[in-house]
Design a protein around this motif. Structure first.
Motif, PDB file in Angstrom:
ATOM      1  N   PHE A   1     -39.349  47.208 -10.092  1.00  0.00           N
ATOM      2  CA  PHE A   1     -40.164  46.037  -9.749  1.00  0.00           C
ATOM      3  C   PHE A   1     -39.286  44.982  -9.106  1.00  0.00           C
ATOM      4  O   PHE A   1     -38.106  44.864  -9.445  1.00  0.00           O
ATOM      5  CB  PHE A   1     -40.750  45.402 -11.024  1.00  0.00           C
ATOM      6  CG  PHE A   1     -41.870  46.169 -11.646  1.00  0.00           C
ATOM      7  CD1 PHE A   1     -43.119  46.198 -11.052  1.00  0.00           C
ATOM      8  CD2 PHE A   1     -41.685  46.842 -12.847  1.00  0.00           C
ATOM      9  CE1 PHE A   1     -44.166  46.893 -11.646  1.00  0.00           C
ATOM     10  CE2 PHE A   1     -42.724  47.541 -13.441  1.00  0.00           C
ATOM     11  CZ  PHE A   1     -43.966  47.570 -12.841  1.00  0.00           C
ATOM     12  N   ILE A   2     -39.891  44.202  -8.208  1.00  0.00           N
ATOM     13  CA  ILE A   2     -39.211  43.030  -7.652  1.00  0.00           C
ATOM     14  C   ILE A   2     -40.015  41.811  -8.091  1.00  0.00           C
ATOM     15  O   ILE A   2     -41.214  41.719  -7.803  1.00  0.00           O
ATOM     16  CB  ILE A   2     -39.203  43.074  -6.118  1.00  0.00           C
ATOM     17  CG1 ILE A   2     -38.423  44.273  -5.596  1.00  0.00           C
ATOM     18  CG2 ILE A   2     -38.624  41.772  -5.557  1.00  0.00           C
ATOM     19  CD1 ILE A   2     -36.937  44.102  -5.558  1.00  0.00           C
ATOM     20  N   SER A   3     -39.334  40.893  -8.766  1.00  0.00           N
ATOM     21  CA  SER A   3     -40.013  39.667  -9.182  1.00  0.00           C
ATOM     22  C   SER A   3     -39.481  38.486  -8.398  1.00  0.00           C
ATOM     23  O   SER A   3     -38.297  38.414  -8.063  1.00  0.00           O
ATOM     24  CB  SER A   3     -39.770  39.418 -10.676  1.00  0.00           C
ATOM     25  OG  SER A   3     -40.228  38.117 -11.036  1.00  0.00           O
ATOM     26  N   ILE A   4     -40.377  37.562  -8.094  1.00  0.00           N
ATOM     27  CA  ILE A   4     -39.946  36.286  -7.539  1.00  0.00           C
ATOM     28  C   ILE A   4     -39.286  35.498  -8.661  1.00  0.00           C
ATOM     29  O   ILE A   4     -39.577  35.723  -9.842  1.00  0.00           O
ATOM     30  CB  ILE A   4     -41.144  35.527  -6.913  1.00  0.00           C
ATOM     31  CG1 ILE A   4     -40.672  34.342  -6.068  1.00  0.00           C
ATOM     32  CG2 ILE A   4     -42.140  35.101  -7.973  1.00  0.00           C
ATOM     33  CD1 ILE A   4     -41.798  33.725  -5.212  1.00  0.00           C
ATOM     34  N   SER A   5     -38.401  34.593  -8.321  1.00  0.00           N
ATOM     35  CA  SER A   5     -37.648  33.857  -9.330  1.00  0.00           C
ATOM     36  C   SER A   5     -37.170  32.554  -8.722  1.00  0.00           C
ATOM     37  O   SER A   5     -36.965  32.469  -7.507  1.00  0.00           O
ATOM     38  CB  SER A   5     -36.434  34.700  -9.750  1.00  0.00           C
ATOM     39  OG  SER A   5     -35.475  33.905 -10.425  1.00  0.00           O
ATOM     40  N   GLU A   6     -36.970  31.561  -9.543  1.00  0.00           N
ATOM     41  CA  GLU A   6     -36.256  30.382  -9.058  1.00  0.00           C
ATOM     42  C   GLU A   6     -34.773  30.702  -8.971  1.00  0.00           C
ATOM     43  O   GLU A   6     -34.295  31.630  -9.618  1.00  0.00           O
ATOM     44  CB  GLU A   6     -36.494  29.207 -10.022  1.00  0.00           C
ATOM     45  CG  GLU A   6     -37.943  28.758 -10.007  1.00  0.00           C
ATOM     46  CD  GLU A   6     -38.179  27.527 -10.878  1.00  0.00           C
ATOM     47  OE1 GLU A   6     -37.220  27.027 -11.485  1.00  0.00           O
ATOM     48  OE2 GLU A   6     -39.343  27.100 -10.945  1.00  0.00           O
ATOM     49  N   LEU A   9     -34.642  42.345  -9.277  1.00  0.00           N
ATOM     50  CA  LEU A   9     -35.239  43.450 -10.016  1.00  0.00           C
ATOM     51  C   LEU A   9     -35.782  42.943 -11.348  1.00  0.00           C
ATOM     52  O   LEU A   9     -35.194  42.077 -11.984  1.00  0.00           O
ATOM     53  CB  LEU A   9     -34.196  44.532 -10.277  1.00  0.00           C
ATOM     54  CG  LEU A   9     -33.785  45.343  -9.057  1.00  0.00           C
ATOM     55  CD1 LEU A   9     -32.590  46.224  -9.384  1.00  0.00           C
ATOM     56  CD2 LEU A   9     -34.956  46.210  -8.590  1.00  0.00           C
ATOM     57  N   SER A  10     -36.882  43.520 -11.743  1.00  0.00           N
ATOM     58  CA  SER A  10     -37.483  43.156 -13.016  1.00  0.00           C
ATOM     59  C   SER A  10     -37.741  44.436 -13.802  1.00  0.00           C
ATOM     60  O   SER A  10     -37.990  45.500 -13.225  1.00  0.00           O
ATOM     61  CB  SER A  10     -38.795  42.419 -12.751  1.00  0.00           C
ATOM     62  OG  SER A  10     -39.435  42.101 -13.960  1.00  0.00           O
ATOM     63  N   LEU A  11     -37.684  44.319 -15.110  1.00  0.00           N
ATOM     64  CA  LEU A  11     -37.958  45.453 -16.012  1.00  0.00           C
ATOM     65  C   LEU A  11     -37.086  46.663 -15.694  1.00  0.00           C
ATOM     66  O   LEU A  11     -37.487  47.805 -15.915  1.00  0.00           O
ATOM     67  CB  LEU A  11     -39.456  45.843 -15.939  1.00  0.00           C
ATOM     68  CG  LEU A  11     -40.416  44.747 -16.409  1.00  0.00           C
ATOM     69  CD1 LEU A  11     -41.861  45.209 -16.249  1.00  0.00           C
ATOM     70  CD2 LEU A  11     -40.140  44.388 -17.865  1.00  0.00           C
ATOM     71  N   PHE A  12     -35.911  46.385 -15.165  1.00  0.00           N
ATOM     72  CA  PHE A  12     -34.981  47.460 -14.806  1.00  0.00           C
ATOM     73  C   PHE A  12     -34.564  48.259 -16.037  1.00  0.00           C
ATOM     74  O   PHE A  12     -34.402  49.475 -15.973  1.00  0.00           O
ATOM     75  CB  PHE A  12     -33.756  46.828 -14.145  1.00  0.00           C
ATOM     76  CG  PHE A  12     -32.720  47.808 -13.678  1.00  0.00           C
ATOM     77  CD1 PHE A  12     -32.895  48.497 -12.489  1.00  0.00           C
ATOM     78  CD2 PHE A  12     -31.566  48.043 -14.416  1.00  0.00           C
ATOM     79  CE1 PHE A  12     -31.936  49.404 -12.044  1.00  0.00           C
ATOM     80  CE2 PHE A  12     -30.606  48.945 -13.989  1.00  0.00           C
ATOM     81  CZ  PHE A  12     -30.798  49.628 -12.794  1.00  0.00           C
ATOM     82  N   HIS A  13     -34.417  47.545 -17.165  1.00  0.00           N
ATOM     83  CA  HIS A  13     -33.876  48.185 -18.364  1.00  0.00           C
ATOM     84  C   HIS A  13     -34.713  49.359 -18.832  1.00  0.00           C
ATOM     85  O   HIS A  13     -34.206  50.288 -19.449  1.00  0.00           O
ATOM     86  CB  HIS A  13     -33.738  47.145 -19.487  1.00  0.00           C
ATOM     87  CG  HIS A  13     -35.068  46.582 -19.891  1.00  0.00           C
ATOM     88  ND1 HIS A  13     -35.860  47.173 -20.842  1.00  0.00           N
ATOM     89  CD2 HIS A  13     -35.750  45.511 -19.443  1.00  0.00           C
ATOM     90  CE1 HIS A  13     -36.975  46.482 -20.962  1.00  0.00           C
ATOM     91  NE2 HIS A  13     -36.943  45.469 -20.143  1.00  0.00           N
ATOM     92  N   GLN A  14     -36.032  49.337 -18.562  1.00  0.00           N
ATOM     93  CA  GLN A  14     -36.874  50.424 -19.075  1.00  0.00           C
ATOM     94  C   GLN A  14     -36.861  51.646 -18.169  1.00  0.00           C
ATOM     95  O   GLN A  14     -37.449  52.666 -18.490  1.00  0.00           O
ATOM     96  CB  GLN A  14     -38.314  49.936 -19.285  1.00  0.00           C
ATOM     97  CG  GLN A  14     -39.107  49.755 -17.992  1.00  0.00           C
ATOM     98  CD  GLN A  14     -40.451  49.070 -18.232  1.00  0.00           C
ATOM     99  OE1 GLN A  14     -40.617  48.297 -19.167  1.00  0.00           O
ATOM    100  NE2 GLN A  14     -41.408  49.347 -17.384  1.00  0.00           N
ATOM    101  N   SER A  15     -36.221  51.524 -17.011  1.00  0.00           N
ATOM    102  CA  SER A  15     -36.182  52.650 -16.082  1.00  0.00           C
ATOM    103  C   SER A  15     -35.128  53.653 -16.543  1.00  0.00           C
ATOM    104  O   SER A  15     -34.345  53.392 -17.452  1.00  0.00           O
ATOM    105  CB  SER A  15     -35.834  52.163 -14.679  1.00  0.00           C
ATOM    106  OG  SER A  15     -34.449  51.860 -14.598  1.00  0.00           O
ATOM    107  N   SER A  16     -35.099  54.776 -15.871  1.00  0.00           N
ATOM    108  CA  SER A  16     -34.111  55.798 -16.233  1.00  0.00           C
ATOM    109  C   SER A  16     -32.705  55.326 -15.877  1.00  0.00           C
ATOM    110  O   SER A  16     -31.739  55.796 -16.464  1.00  0.00           O
ATOM    111  CB  SER A  16     -34.430  57.117 -15.525  1.00  0.00           C
ATOM    112  OG  SER A  16     -34.492  56.949 -14.132  1.00  0.00           O
ATOM    113  N   TYR A  17     -32.596  54.385 -14.928  1.00  0.00           N
ATOM    114  CA  TYR A  17     -31.271  53.822 -14.669  1.00  0.00           C
ATOM    115  C   TYR A  17     -30.770  53.085 -15.911  1.00  0.00           C
ATOM    116  O   TYR A  17     -29.579  53.105 -16.210  1.00  0.00           O
ATOM    117  CB  TYR A  17     -31.308  52.820 -13.500  1.00  0.00           C
ATOM    118  CG  TYR A  17     -31.400  53.456 -12.141  1.00  0.00           C
ATOM    119  CD1 TYR A  17     -30.445  54.385 -11.723  1.00  0.00           C
ATOM    120  CD2 TYR A  17     -32.414  53.094 -11.253  1.00  0.00           C
ATOM    121  CE1 TYR A  17     -30.514  54.953 -10.453  1.00  0.00           C
ATOM    122  CE2 TYR A  17     -32.485  53.662  -9.993  1.00  0.00           C
ATOM    123  CZ  TYR A  17     -31.541  54.588  -9.591  1.00  0.00           C
ATOM    124  OH  TYR A  17     -31.604  55.139  -8.340  1.00  0.00           O
TER     125      TYR A  17
END
Lengths: 467, 502, 502, 467
Positions: free
Chosen positions: D308-313, D324-332
């Motif tokens: 996922f790509i999240s917008i951010s300040e 990147l968002s929610l990267f931790h739950q991916s297989s990476y």
């Protein structure tokens, strides 16, 4: 198209935006903004143009129209004569197509920095090929370059005659004639033509000597010549010119300069030529482009009609940039008092050419030059083995060979027609412009012509002749 | 970052392009290619070009492209009609059916290209009322030169060339008209402006004589001023035996509104790389100056003409009165193709709308710009709305703050807006500038442009040093004044630079 | 400048693409197209997409492209084998003979494409010793999944799938092996590293049993460590009844040096978008994981296989034991084409040289990097030269200065060098980083890279704040920590952003 | 190639550079750097690959090979079935080809800013078409998306059965099957197929009701279906699924969403589909790509396998960036504990699609949708007028029509062969995968098919049938 849709090219083709803008101006309608144009100047009949097409329809229509062209990619072509098929590295196309410079206009040296640097690098690399320090921004063609160079020489020497060799592209000669004003005019430049030796294709030195005198502003000759011949009298011609106080102008195809010595080595004062062979496709003629170069002396630099890009320091120590130089002497700066005129040229091809030269490097130029020499001489040998076919001027040609068909009883026209049916574009017909060569055609052989291509040509020629 | 000049890059032995050795049969036939070159003509010292790998060269130029602002920001450079270069046109122009076609191919193999050229000719005839167009000129100035050459041929054919050696033009006509006329051997008479912003009829009358070869003029000029007496002008020139040439460089504001022939012109010129949407590449080209003329002048046009007979297109070289060639071959076909695609994408209505929007945009900007402190307009008393451009002056700003137009140009680029056009020489208006809104940009972009000038004006009045030392955000700083013209420093090649500075 | 999000741009009524109204006959036949849609399924609220002109969209994305550093600077991102994407390959891949071809066309109309696929298959067979390749997988991970699926089918065909439900892998094998095996239903056994930097033979033996379905492993791993006992591994796995899969993600350092089949593997995978020079587009694709296997496993491969008979190429769907499809159609042909062009441009010698140069470059960099204060290497006692990458650590730098590897990554981009790779999870080495020199960049570029690390190390020891607050020269600053994962703030679409922050 | 030349792709393929580097390392030769690899691991026989080619030779060879492909540009094609020929604006190609993102890899949010923003804009625009807040980065195909979505549903509901409609692309179904583990395995997901009504092509509601129970994790159906039919029972299906505690997964072709309502409006929980129709060419199959979207709830977001790509300040007030968002739950992040797996996908097509959607805008989608509806229904009418030809499921199709030739006595195969001789690629043969439809073919009609194309098809069909 649906009525009333905004046009994709025009962000303000939306009715409410226009209304808002009119309100801001205080105008009732757009028509009122054209008040300067008198009623009786306005269009008498409405514009009748073909219907507007969406991009989808445009792509379809033009793709189909273009498909009626036959390409030198699907056919085997031996056409050169001023525009040649060389290998263009894909990186060159990638660079030259970048939107950034496609759509730029003159900004400031800081905002144009990348493009100006690329242009400076073009001039710098041309300078290395030619061993010359002064290179102008490109002009529109080799003929244009020659025309301007002759006018430069006339101004430098205050003379009004020029000697031009006969073995020249008739198109280029016609351009030169149009750069030399007609006899009715005060500053008319008269052209004295010098023939070529019918055996070697080289300049007829006796005629040359006879035609050069103190009225002559310049001698113009080419290496290799239009007929492909590597002229070997360069040094002698330049010496004769110098003795008469005339400038020596040499036309070159720069792709030859990995193997041929730079014209300055045999005495050239001004060098002109094409830049098309340096990474530019044919584009049905749209690949044409030329250059003018010389020693970096005021005598020359003050007479260029071209724009120049000079390297410069910036206000930041250690930083350099690039800006226009000698702009004031151009027609932009001095109108009719400027040196000839300047204007849109083919600067995009300078981007292609600088990329090409950097990719090639010294070894690339040496290899491509050697390969062309090998392929052209080998082709000359193969073709002359065909009964009735004679290749003229075989000693020392670069990439063009004159193939004569007198012995076959066929005309070039008939042979080319037969070749076309086999997917081969035969050489340019010389029989009208060079009647002394009989039924001859100018075959261009470059690095792209492989052994099997020449074999295929030879087979097709034999078949065509047998008809 | 600082991108080095390519002449400093690379390493001996690196290669960017390779070629196969020739086949054995070729090598046997010509074992030593260098031996084919006459002794004294063999290259002894290899050219000092860089030796680089392919990606090194590629990325160098990709980076340079990124250091070119152009339209990546916003650019409304007056007199140049900055216009959208449609990507479909580029895509079509880079197909092999365009790039890999030789202009000397037999006509049977060029039917697609010739059809497009002919259709473009017809479209331009419709827009101008002329009878025949040629596309050989590689730009507007070269088309002007064609006019000068055709004018020579026309008068020569009537035995009057010796007598008719004067071309009349105006000070606000593009310099290329004056320059090409002079280069063609004519004497140039330049009419100055009257108080309405265009030369008076009387000044024209005074210039006309039996020596008049022709008139070369634009209308509107690049101040957006239209000469309402132009029909009278062409009548008078014809009466004097001269020809009338209409430089349509400023066509954008009048296209679909008038036709050159209906105003009495014998010839005209369109810039396909400008008005017709093909790229201009930094006043660079490849470009096309499409030159059109009446049937009276058509016999003198350069060859070949693209013609059509029985549904087949051909190149007509059989034109005995032709002046021959102005440039090799028959034109920058890819540019003609792009312009034709633009005409088809716009249609008559779209073209009319483009003129409307251009003029609307210019007048909208004028309202905003004239409200800015230090900005005035040329000929403030000529109150009719200008067409697609207006000539402004920063004289007041300069007097008040010491900030000149070049300072402003430099500062603009810091906001991602490329330098605007000032004026052709001579600067009749001090500290001039000339934006041309065109039809491409939206209202919010025009507003942004105005607001940048407004902000720079504020800066000039509050912190002039900031403007005078600009740019602050570009790849490089301003050039040292004078370097590029000083004969001891200027260097047009790396060779010259090393000699002069090394 | 700050480029707005496109969702904020435009103006109602603007258009970027138009379509002609249908021809009269079509409109007569279907006057009201919406009426063809069942009542409840007609769209009521138009999607809130931006309304923009064509150039507005074009220049927006051109500007965004310029705000992507990538290889415009320098990028040697370990495990990804940054490699030159030859422009000739791109040019060929965008010809209509590629873009305008449908994969379901009759084979007679696909002979060019099928020939290239088959030739690529042959080249990969030569490089690996496998008997058949398929190109259906859209990336390396998907090829690993093919292996898992083929492994299932193989054991199922022997009635052993219920029993064999374990896949063995190693902690330094790419996570996709573990993940795809698990997704395919296998239990995953992960071997940890021994003291030499690779798992011990004993740990493998302990893991093997009658439940072993197979081994999925890379070699060298992404620390540049090669397992010299790999032949013994494959022997033992086979003995236990399992299959051996070789993830060739790190092929660059061993290509031309060894063959998967000769080491005892039954299957392997090549990443054409990486080792074979096709672009990878930000770990993005389109990509191809070319999966090859021995004749024993070939019957289970996804369909179709591209085959050749009597000089004609065809798509072989008649494979009764096949697992069917992993992805629709038969692969990202344009990527296969680019990879094939790379193989042809390199030749066997060029490929061997690339491996040599990659390994040379890595060892050269190691010399320079280990001389920098704060930089150490994983497994410092394993003294053999690493292959094409080395795993380093900034643990010392972090301890000494508080500057961590992410600070260094950010600071690097200020020098035009894109962030390097750290390490896959889990980070066995603290503050890890892994450059991979590859064969594309020249020595001076590698020197520049080293000198930037050296300079940042100096900065870390002298002015750590400067590094910790970097980047200073990029389009934007660092993201606020945590924003992108906080459920209350994270927003994967503009809609979500407006709801959460608006 | 000349021996010993440096290779253009490798700056260090120069002997003296290599020597210098070896000296710096203190190694005698490169071979010594491979010391880790035991001798008996090394290649047994040398590599035997085709000879190395220069760029010039490569261009020539591959151009000629590719010329053996027939294109849908020069031919008239009616092939769709999962990959469709739509108009791709030239600006899309220009953008997607930019070298900048072609060659980038993951950097930092600051150095990847432009690319990340483009990806976020892709997700945002898909979100608007779908009226959904959570959109993942693209997956490799529609089938892939469906497979992952079914696995997501299984994890969400902790159930292991799924109902799939029969009117589905057999290729996509095969992909789905490979995402559902075989019966031998512990986490096997069983697929229950539901037929379609032979008259309308829509889901057989009675069968559906019978097949949905509390074991079912999800129902998967498509609008429009593989056979082109605009399924009108969506609301009812979703209601039945919801009542049974199952998720509703809908597959859509997003180019239809200017005229068709978003699946969320009839109850979809997860939506999947293709992104190829949004500005991506066919690329012989390489244009394939898919998406997964849902409501922005943890229940869903925590099960996505995608990145996922999240917008951010950013740290600078008022500035935003993307990461990147929610990267931790991916297989990476979690290896085998991650959600399925991630890896290379088709993110470049996200760049194409975002450009396409921005160019199209709401009106573009409405127009193209209307045009496709008109052209498809008109074509259905024209073709069904041909004696022996029957167009099935004519009420409410989008862009695919099922053309049945049973009445002609010819097979689809024979007809397609005859069409091919006329430069027409007939529809995909359905006779093997859908025997109940007899000799039928799936004809894809899009905005590109003009009246004259359909007329040409009709003429050619008549001729083919008459044989």
């Amino acid at each position: 198209m649906r009525d009333g849709s905004a046009h994709p090219y025009m962000a303000n083709s939306v009715a409410d935006i226009q209304s808002e803008m009119l309100r801001a101006i205080g105008a009732d309608n757009i028509e009122s903004l054209f008040a300067q144009i008198p009623e009786n100047h306005r269009l008498k009949t409405p514009l009748n143009l073909p219907p507007r097409l969406s991009e989808m329809a445009l792509r379809r229509e033009l793709t189909r129209t273009l498909a009626k062209n036959e390409t030198v990619e699907r056919n085997l072509s031996f056409l050169g004569a001023g525009l040649w098929q060389h290998h263009v590295p894909a990186a060159v196309d990638e660079i030259v197509r970048r939107n950034e410079w496609l759509t730029s206009i003159f900004g400031e040296p800081s905002s144009d920095h990348g493009r100006n640097q690329a242009w400076f690098e073009f001039c710098s690399q041309i300078g290395e090929l030619l061993q010359m320090d002064l290179v102008g921004m490109p002009v529109r063609s080799w003929g244009t370059a020659a025309g301007h160079a002759i006018r430069m020489a006339a101004r430098i020497t205050s003379r009004n005659e020029v000697v031009v060799v006969r073995a020249i592209d008739p198109e280029r000669l016609s351009v030169i004639r149009n750069y030399c004003e007609p006899a009715e005019m005060e500053n008319h430049i008269a052209i004295r033509m010098v023939g070529y030796d019918s055996a070697t294709g080289m300049v007829d030195m006796d005629e040359l000597k006879a035609k050069i005198d103190e009225k002559v502003a310049a001698v113009y000759f080419e290496v290799p010549s239009y007929l492909g011949v590597i002229e070997s009298h360069g040094k002698e011609i330049a010496a004769i010119a110098r003795a008469a106080g005339a400038e020596t102008i040499v036309g070159v195809d720069p792709i030859s300069l990995g193997v041929l010595t730079a014209p300055v080595d045999y005495g050239a004062d001004i060098v002109v030529g094409t830049i098309q062979t340096l990474g530019v496709h044919l584009h049905a003629g749209g690949g044409t482009g030329g250059f003018i170069a010389s020693r970096d002396e005021d005598r020359y630099s003050s007479e260029y009609p071209t724009l120049f890009i000079s390297i410069s320091e910036t206000l930041q120590p250690g930083e350099y940039g690039f800006g226009l130089s000698l702009f004031h002497q151009s027609s932009y700066g001095m109108r009719e008092k400027g040196k000839d005129w300047t204007g849109h040229s083919v600067y995009m091809w300078a981007i292609a050419a600088t990329t090409y030269m950097a990719l090639m490097g010294p070894r690339g130029f040496e290899e491509v030059g050697s390969l062309i020499l090998q392929r052209a001489h080998h082709a000359a040998e193969m073709l002359s083995e065909i009964p009735g076919v004679d290749v003229r001027f075989r000693n020392g040609v670069f990439k063009e060979i004159v193939v004569n068909f007198d012995g076959t009883g066929s005309s070039v026209q008939a042979i080319n027609k037969a070749l076309r049916a086999e997917g081969i574009f035969g050489g340019k017909d010389l029989s009208v412009d060079f009647p002394e060569l009989g039924q001859s055609a100018l075959y261009s052989i470059t690095e792209i012509h492989r052994l099997d291509d020449i074999q295929r040509l030879a087979r097709a020629l034999k078949k065509a002749i047998a008809k | 970052w600082n991108e080095p000049v390519i002449m400093e890059m690379g390493h001996p032995g690196r290669r960017g392009v390779l070629f196969e050795a020739p086949e054995a049969a070729v090598a046997r036939s010509v074992p030593d290619p260098i031996a084919m070159i006459p002794e004294g003509l063999r290259r002894r010292n290899p050219p000092a070009l860089p030796e680089m790998s392919e990606p090194e060269v590629l990325y160098h130029y990709l980076r340079l492209s990124q250091q070119t602002l152009g339209m990546m920001g916003m650019s409304i450079f007056g007199t140049c009609t900055m216009k959208y270069n449609a990507q479909i046109n580029e895509a079509l122009a880079w197909r092999p059916e365009v790039t890999h076609v030789h202009p000397l191919q037999h006509e049977d193999t060029l039917q697609g290209a010739l059809e497009i050229v002919h259709e473009m000719d017809l479209a331009l005839r419709e827009l101008s009322g002329m009878d025949q167009f040629v596309f050989q000129a590689g730009g507007g100035a070269e088309a002007a030169y064609i006019n000068a050459v055709v004018t020579r041929a026309y008068h020569a054919s009537r035995g009057e060339l010796k007598q008719r050696d004067e071309i009349i033009t105006t000070i606000q006509t593009h310099p290329s008209s004056a320059a090409t006329a002079a280069a063609a051997g004519f004497k140039v008479i330049t009419l100055m402006l009257g108080e309405n912003g265009y030369p008076t009829l009387d000044s024209l009358k005074a210039a006309l004589s039996e020596r008049t070869a022709g008139l070369m003029v634009n209308n509107p000029d690049d101040m957006g001023v239209y000469n309402p007496e132009i029909k009278e002008w062409t009548r008078l020139v014809h009466e004097a035996g001269g020809l009338c040439f209409y430089d349509h460089a400023n066509f954008n504001g009048v296209m679909s509104k008038l036709r050159a022939s209906e105003l009495g012109f014998d010839a005209c010129m369109f810039m396909l790389h400008k008005t017709f949407g093909a790229p201009k590449s930094g006043v660079g080209g490849p470009a096309v100056g499409a030159y059109g003329c009446s049937a009276k002048l058509a016999p003198f046009l350069p060859t070949p003409i693209v013609a059509k007979m029985d549904e087949r297109y051909f190149l007509d070289f059989d034109r005995p009165q032709s002046v021959g060639k102005i440039r090799e071959f028959w034109g920058n076909f890819q540019v003609i193709l792009k312009a034709y695609a633009w005409v088809r994408a716009m249609g008559a209505d779209g073209i009319a709308q483009a003129a409307d929007i251009s003029v609307l945009g210019n007048n909208y900007m004028e309202k905003g710009l004239l409200a800015i402190r230090g900005v005035t307009r040329s000929h403030p008393d000529a109150t009719s709305p200008r067409l697609e451009m207006t000539r402004y002056s920063l004289e007041k700003l300069h007097e008040d703050t010491g900030v000149d137009v070049h300072d402003v140009l430099n500062r603009m680029t810091d906001f991602g807006i490329d330098a605007m056009w000032t004026s052709h020489e001579p600067w009749l208006v001090p500290e001039p500038f000339t934006p041309e809104a065109g039809e491409m940009y939206g209202k919010e972009d025009l507003d942004r442009w105005i607001s940048v000038i407004s902000r720079i004006s504020d800066e000039a009045y509050s912190d002039p040093e900031k403007v005078k030392t600009s740019p602050h955000n570009q790849s490089i700083h301003r050039l040292k004044p004078g370097d590029t013209d000083d004969p001891k420093l200027r260097a047009m090649t790396w060779r010259a630079y090393k000699k002069k500075r090394g």
